[in-house]
Design a protein around this motif. Structure first.
Motif, short mmCIF file in Angstrom:
data_model
loop_
_atom_site.label_atom_id
_atom_site.label_comp_id
_atom_site.label_asym_id
_atom_site.label_seq_id
_atom_site.Cartn_x
_atom_site.Cartn_y
_atom_site.Cartn_z
N ILE A 33 -7.54 -28.30 85.48
CA ILE A 33 -6.18 -27.99 85.06
C ILE A 33 -5.17 -28.60 85.66
CG2 ILE A 33 -5.82 -25.78 86.17
CD1 ILE A 33 -4.92 -24.73 83.30
N SER A 34 -4.15 -29.05 84.93
CA SER A 34 -2.95 -29.76 85.62
C SER A 34 -1.60 -28.67 85.49
CB SER A 34 -2.71 -31.18 84.94
OG SER A 34 -2.35 -31.07 83.58
N ALA A 35 -0.63 -29.16 85.83
CA ALA A 35 0.55 -28.54 85.82
C ALA A 35 1.13 -28.76 84.46
CB ALA A 35 1.72 -29.00 86.97
N LYS A 36 0.85 -29.85 83.85
CA LYS A 36 1.18 -29.76 82.56
C LYS A 36 0.46 -28.93 81.63
CE LYS A 36 1.98 -33.66 79.06
NZ LYS A 36 1.72 -35.01 78.85
N ASP A 37 -0.75 -28.78 81.60
CA ASP A 37 -1.54 -27.89 81.26
C ASP A 37 -1.11 -26.38 81.35
OD1 ASP A 37 -3.31 -29.78 80.23
OD2 ASP A 37 -4.63 -29.50 81.85
N ILE A 38 -0.64 -26.17 82.48
CA ILE A 38 -0.25 -24.74 82.76
C ILE A 38 1.25 -24.59 81.96
CG2 ILE A 38 0.78 -23.19 84.66
CD1 ILE A 38 -1.27 -24.73 86.48
N ALA A 39 1.96 -25.75 82.01
CA ALA A 39 3.32 -25.46 81.05
C ALA A 39 2.99 -24.99 79.69
CB ALA A 39 4.14 -26.75 81.19
N SER A 40 1.91 -25.69 79.11
CA SER A 40 1.69 -25.42 77.68
C SER A 40 0.93 -24.02 77.55
CB SER A 40 0.86 -26.59 77.09
OG SER A 40 -0.39 -26.53 77.82
N VAL A 41 0.25 -23.64 78.65
CA VAL A 41 -0.34 -22.16 78.35
C VAL A 41 0.40 -21.21 78.47
CG1 VAL A 41 -2.25 -20.93 79.61
CG2 VAL A 41 -2.76 -23.18 79.01
N LEU A 42 1.24 -21.34 79.59
CA LEU A 42 2.18 -20.27 79.92
C LEU A 42 3.48 -20.28 79.15
CD1 LEU A 42 1.19 -19.52 83.61
CD2 LEU A 42 0.53 -18.34 81.52
N ASP A 43 3.67 -21.29 78.68
CA ASP A 43 5.10 -21.61 78.04
C ASP A 43 6.30 -21.71 78.94
OD1 ASP A 43 6.58 -22.24 75.96
OD2 ASP A 43 7.08 -20.26 75.37
N LEU A 44 6.45 -22.59 79.94
CA LEU A 44 6.77 -22.63 81.14
C LEU A 44 7.54 -24.17 81.37
CD1 LEU A 44 4.53 -21.26 84.11
CD2 LEU A 44 6.68 -19.88 82.69
N SER A 45 8.52 -24.27 81.81
CA SER A 45 9.17 -25.40 82.15
C SER A 45 8.32 -26.35 83.39
CB SER A 45 10.70 -25.21 82.75
OG SER A 45 10.32 -24.91 84.10
N HIS A 67 -8.44 -30.42 93.31
CA HIS A 67 -7.80 -29.89 91.92
C HIS A 67 -8.36 -28.61 91.92
CE1 HIS A 67 -6.62 -33.93 90.95
NE2 HIS A 67 -7.82 -34.58 91.33
N LEU A 68 -7.49 -28.15 90.96
CA LEU A 68 -7.62 -26.62 90.61
C LEU A 68 -8.36 -26.64 89.27
CD1 LEU A 68 -6.76 -23.60 91.44
CD2 LEU A 68 -4.91 -23.69 90.02
N LEU A 79 -5.71 -14.13 83.53
CA LEU A 79 -5.82 -14.47 82.15
C LEU A 79 -7.31 -14.47 81.79
CD1 LEU A 79 -3.12 -17.11 82.33
CD2 LEU A 79 -2.73 -14.78 81.63
N PRO A 80 -7.52 -14.06 80.69
CA PRO A 80 -8.63 -14.26 79.85
C PRO A 80 -9.14 -15.93 79.93
CG PRO A 80 -7.56 -12.84 78.50
CD PRO A 80 -6.66 -13.34 79.69
N ILE A 81 -10.31 -16.11 80.30
CA ILE A 81 -10.72 -17.59 80.37
C ILE A 81 -10.63 -17.95 79.03
CG2 ILE A 81 -13.21 -17.12 80.37
CD1 ILE A 81 -11.42 -19.79 82.27
N GLU A 82 -11.15 -17.48 77.85
CA GLU A 82 -11.36 -17.80 76.41
C GLU A 82 -10.04 -18.12 75.99
OE1 GLU A 82 -12.55 -14.77 77.50
OE2 GLU A 82 -14.65 -15.40 77.58
N ASP A 83 -8.73 -17.32 76.15
CA ASP A 83 -7.58 -17.54 75.85
C ASP A 83 -6.88 -18.91 76.52
OD1 ASP A 83 -7.85 -15.48 74.45
OD2 ASP A 83 -6.60 -13.96 75.62
N VAL A 84 -7.26 -18.88 77.79
CA VAL A 84 -6.73 -20.35 78.54
C VAL A 84 -7.36 -21.49 77.91
CG1 VAL A 84 -6.72 -21.56 80.58
CG2 VAL A 84 -6.38 -19.03 80.59
N ILE A 85 -8.74 -21.45 77.74
CA ILE A 85 -9.41 -22.67 77.00
C ILE A 85 -8.95 -22.81 75.72
CG2 ILE A 85 -11.64 -23.56 76.41
CD1 ILE A 85 -12.87 -22.06 78.58
N ALA A 86 -8.75 -21.91 74.88
CA ALA A 86 -8.15 -22.27 73.57
C ALA A 86 -7.05 -22.99 73.34
CB ALA A 86 -8.47 -20.78 73.00
N ARG A 87 -6.04 -22.48 74.44
CA ARG A 87 -4.59 -23.10 74.53
C ARG A 87 -4.54 -24.62 75.05
NH1 ARG A 87 0.08 -19.04 75.11
NH2 ARG A 87 0.93 -20.42 73.79
N LEU A 88 -5.69 -24.96 75.80
CA LEU A 88 -5.57 -26.46 76.26
C LEU A 88 -5.56 -27.47 75.18
CD1 LEU A 88 -7.99 -25.94 79.37
CD2 LEU A 88 -5.32 -26.16 79.15
#
Length: 88
Positions: A33-45, A67-68, A79-88
């Protein structure tokens, strides 16, 4: 690995409880996962996402060239892994 009660050739429509199993087997997602993915998953800057990415990397003792993974990120933030994968 297919559960023993499933025989090959059975249509997925007849197995509503098992259809999720087949979807997971065919759906591919990235390992890291990248920082850009984290921004979209958690709705962050982007900057907040970079900070969260670095905090998780530091917690796992990762070097700068490592990498992480999606699973590590989800486990670290609870976080539930299914929800994270669904938002990628």
């Amino acid at each position: 690995m297919v559960p023993p009660e499933i025989t090959y050739g059975m249509p997925i429509l007849c197995l509503p409880a098992i259809s999720q199993f087949y979807l997971r087997m065919t759906k591919k997602y990235r390992l890291c996962i990248s920082a850009k993915d984290i921004a979209s998953v958690l709705d962050l800057s982007p900057r907040q996402a970079q900070r969260k990415y670095q905090q998780a990397k530091d917690a796992y003792g990762k070097a700068s060239h490592q990498h992480l993974t999606v699973h590590e990120f989800a486990a670290y933030y609870g976080l539930p892994i299914e929800d994270v994968i669904a938002r990628l």
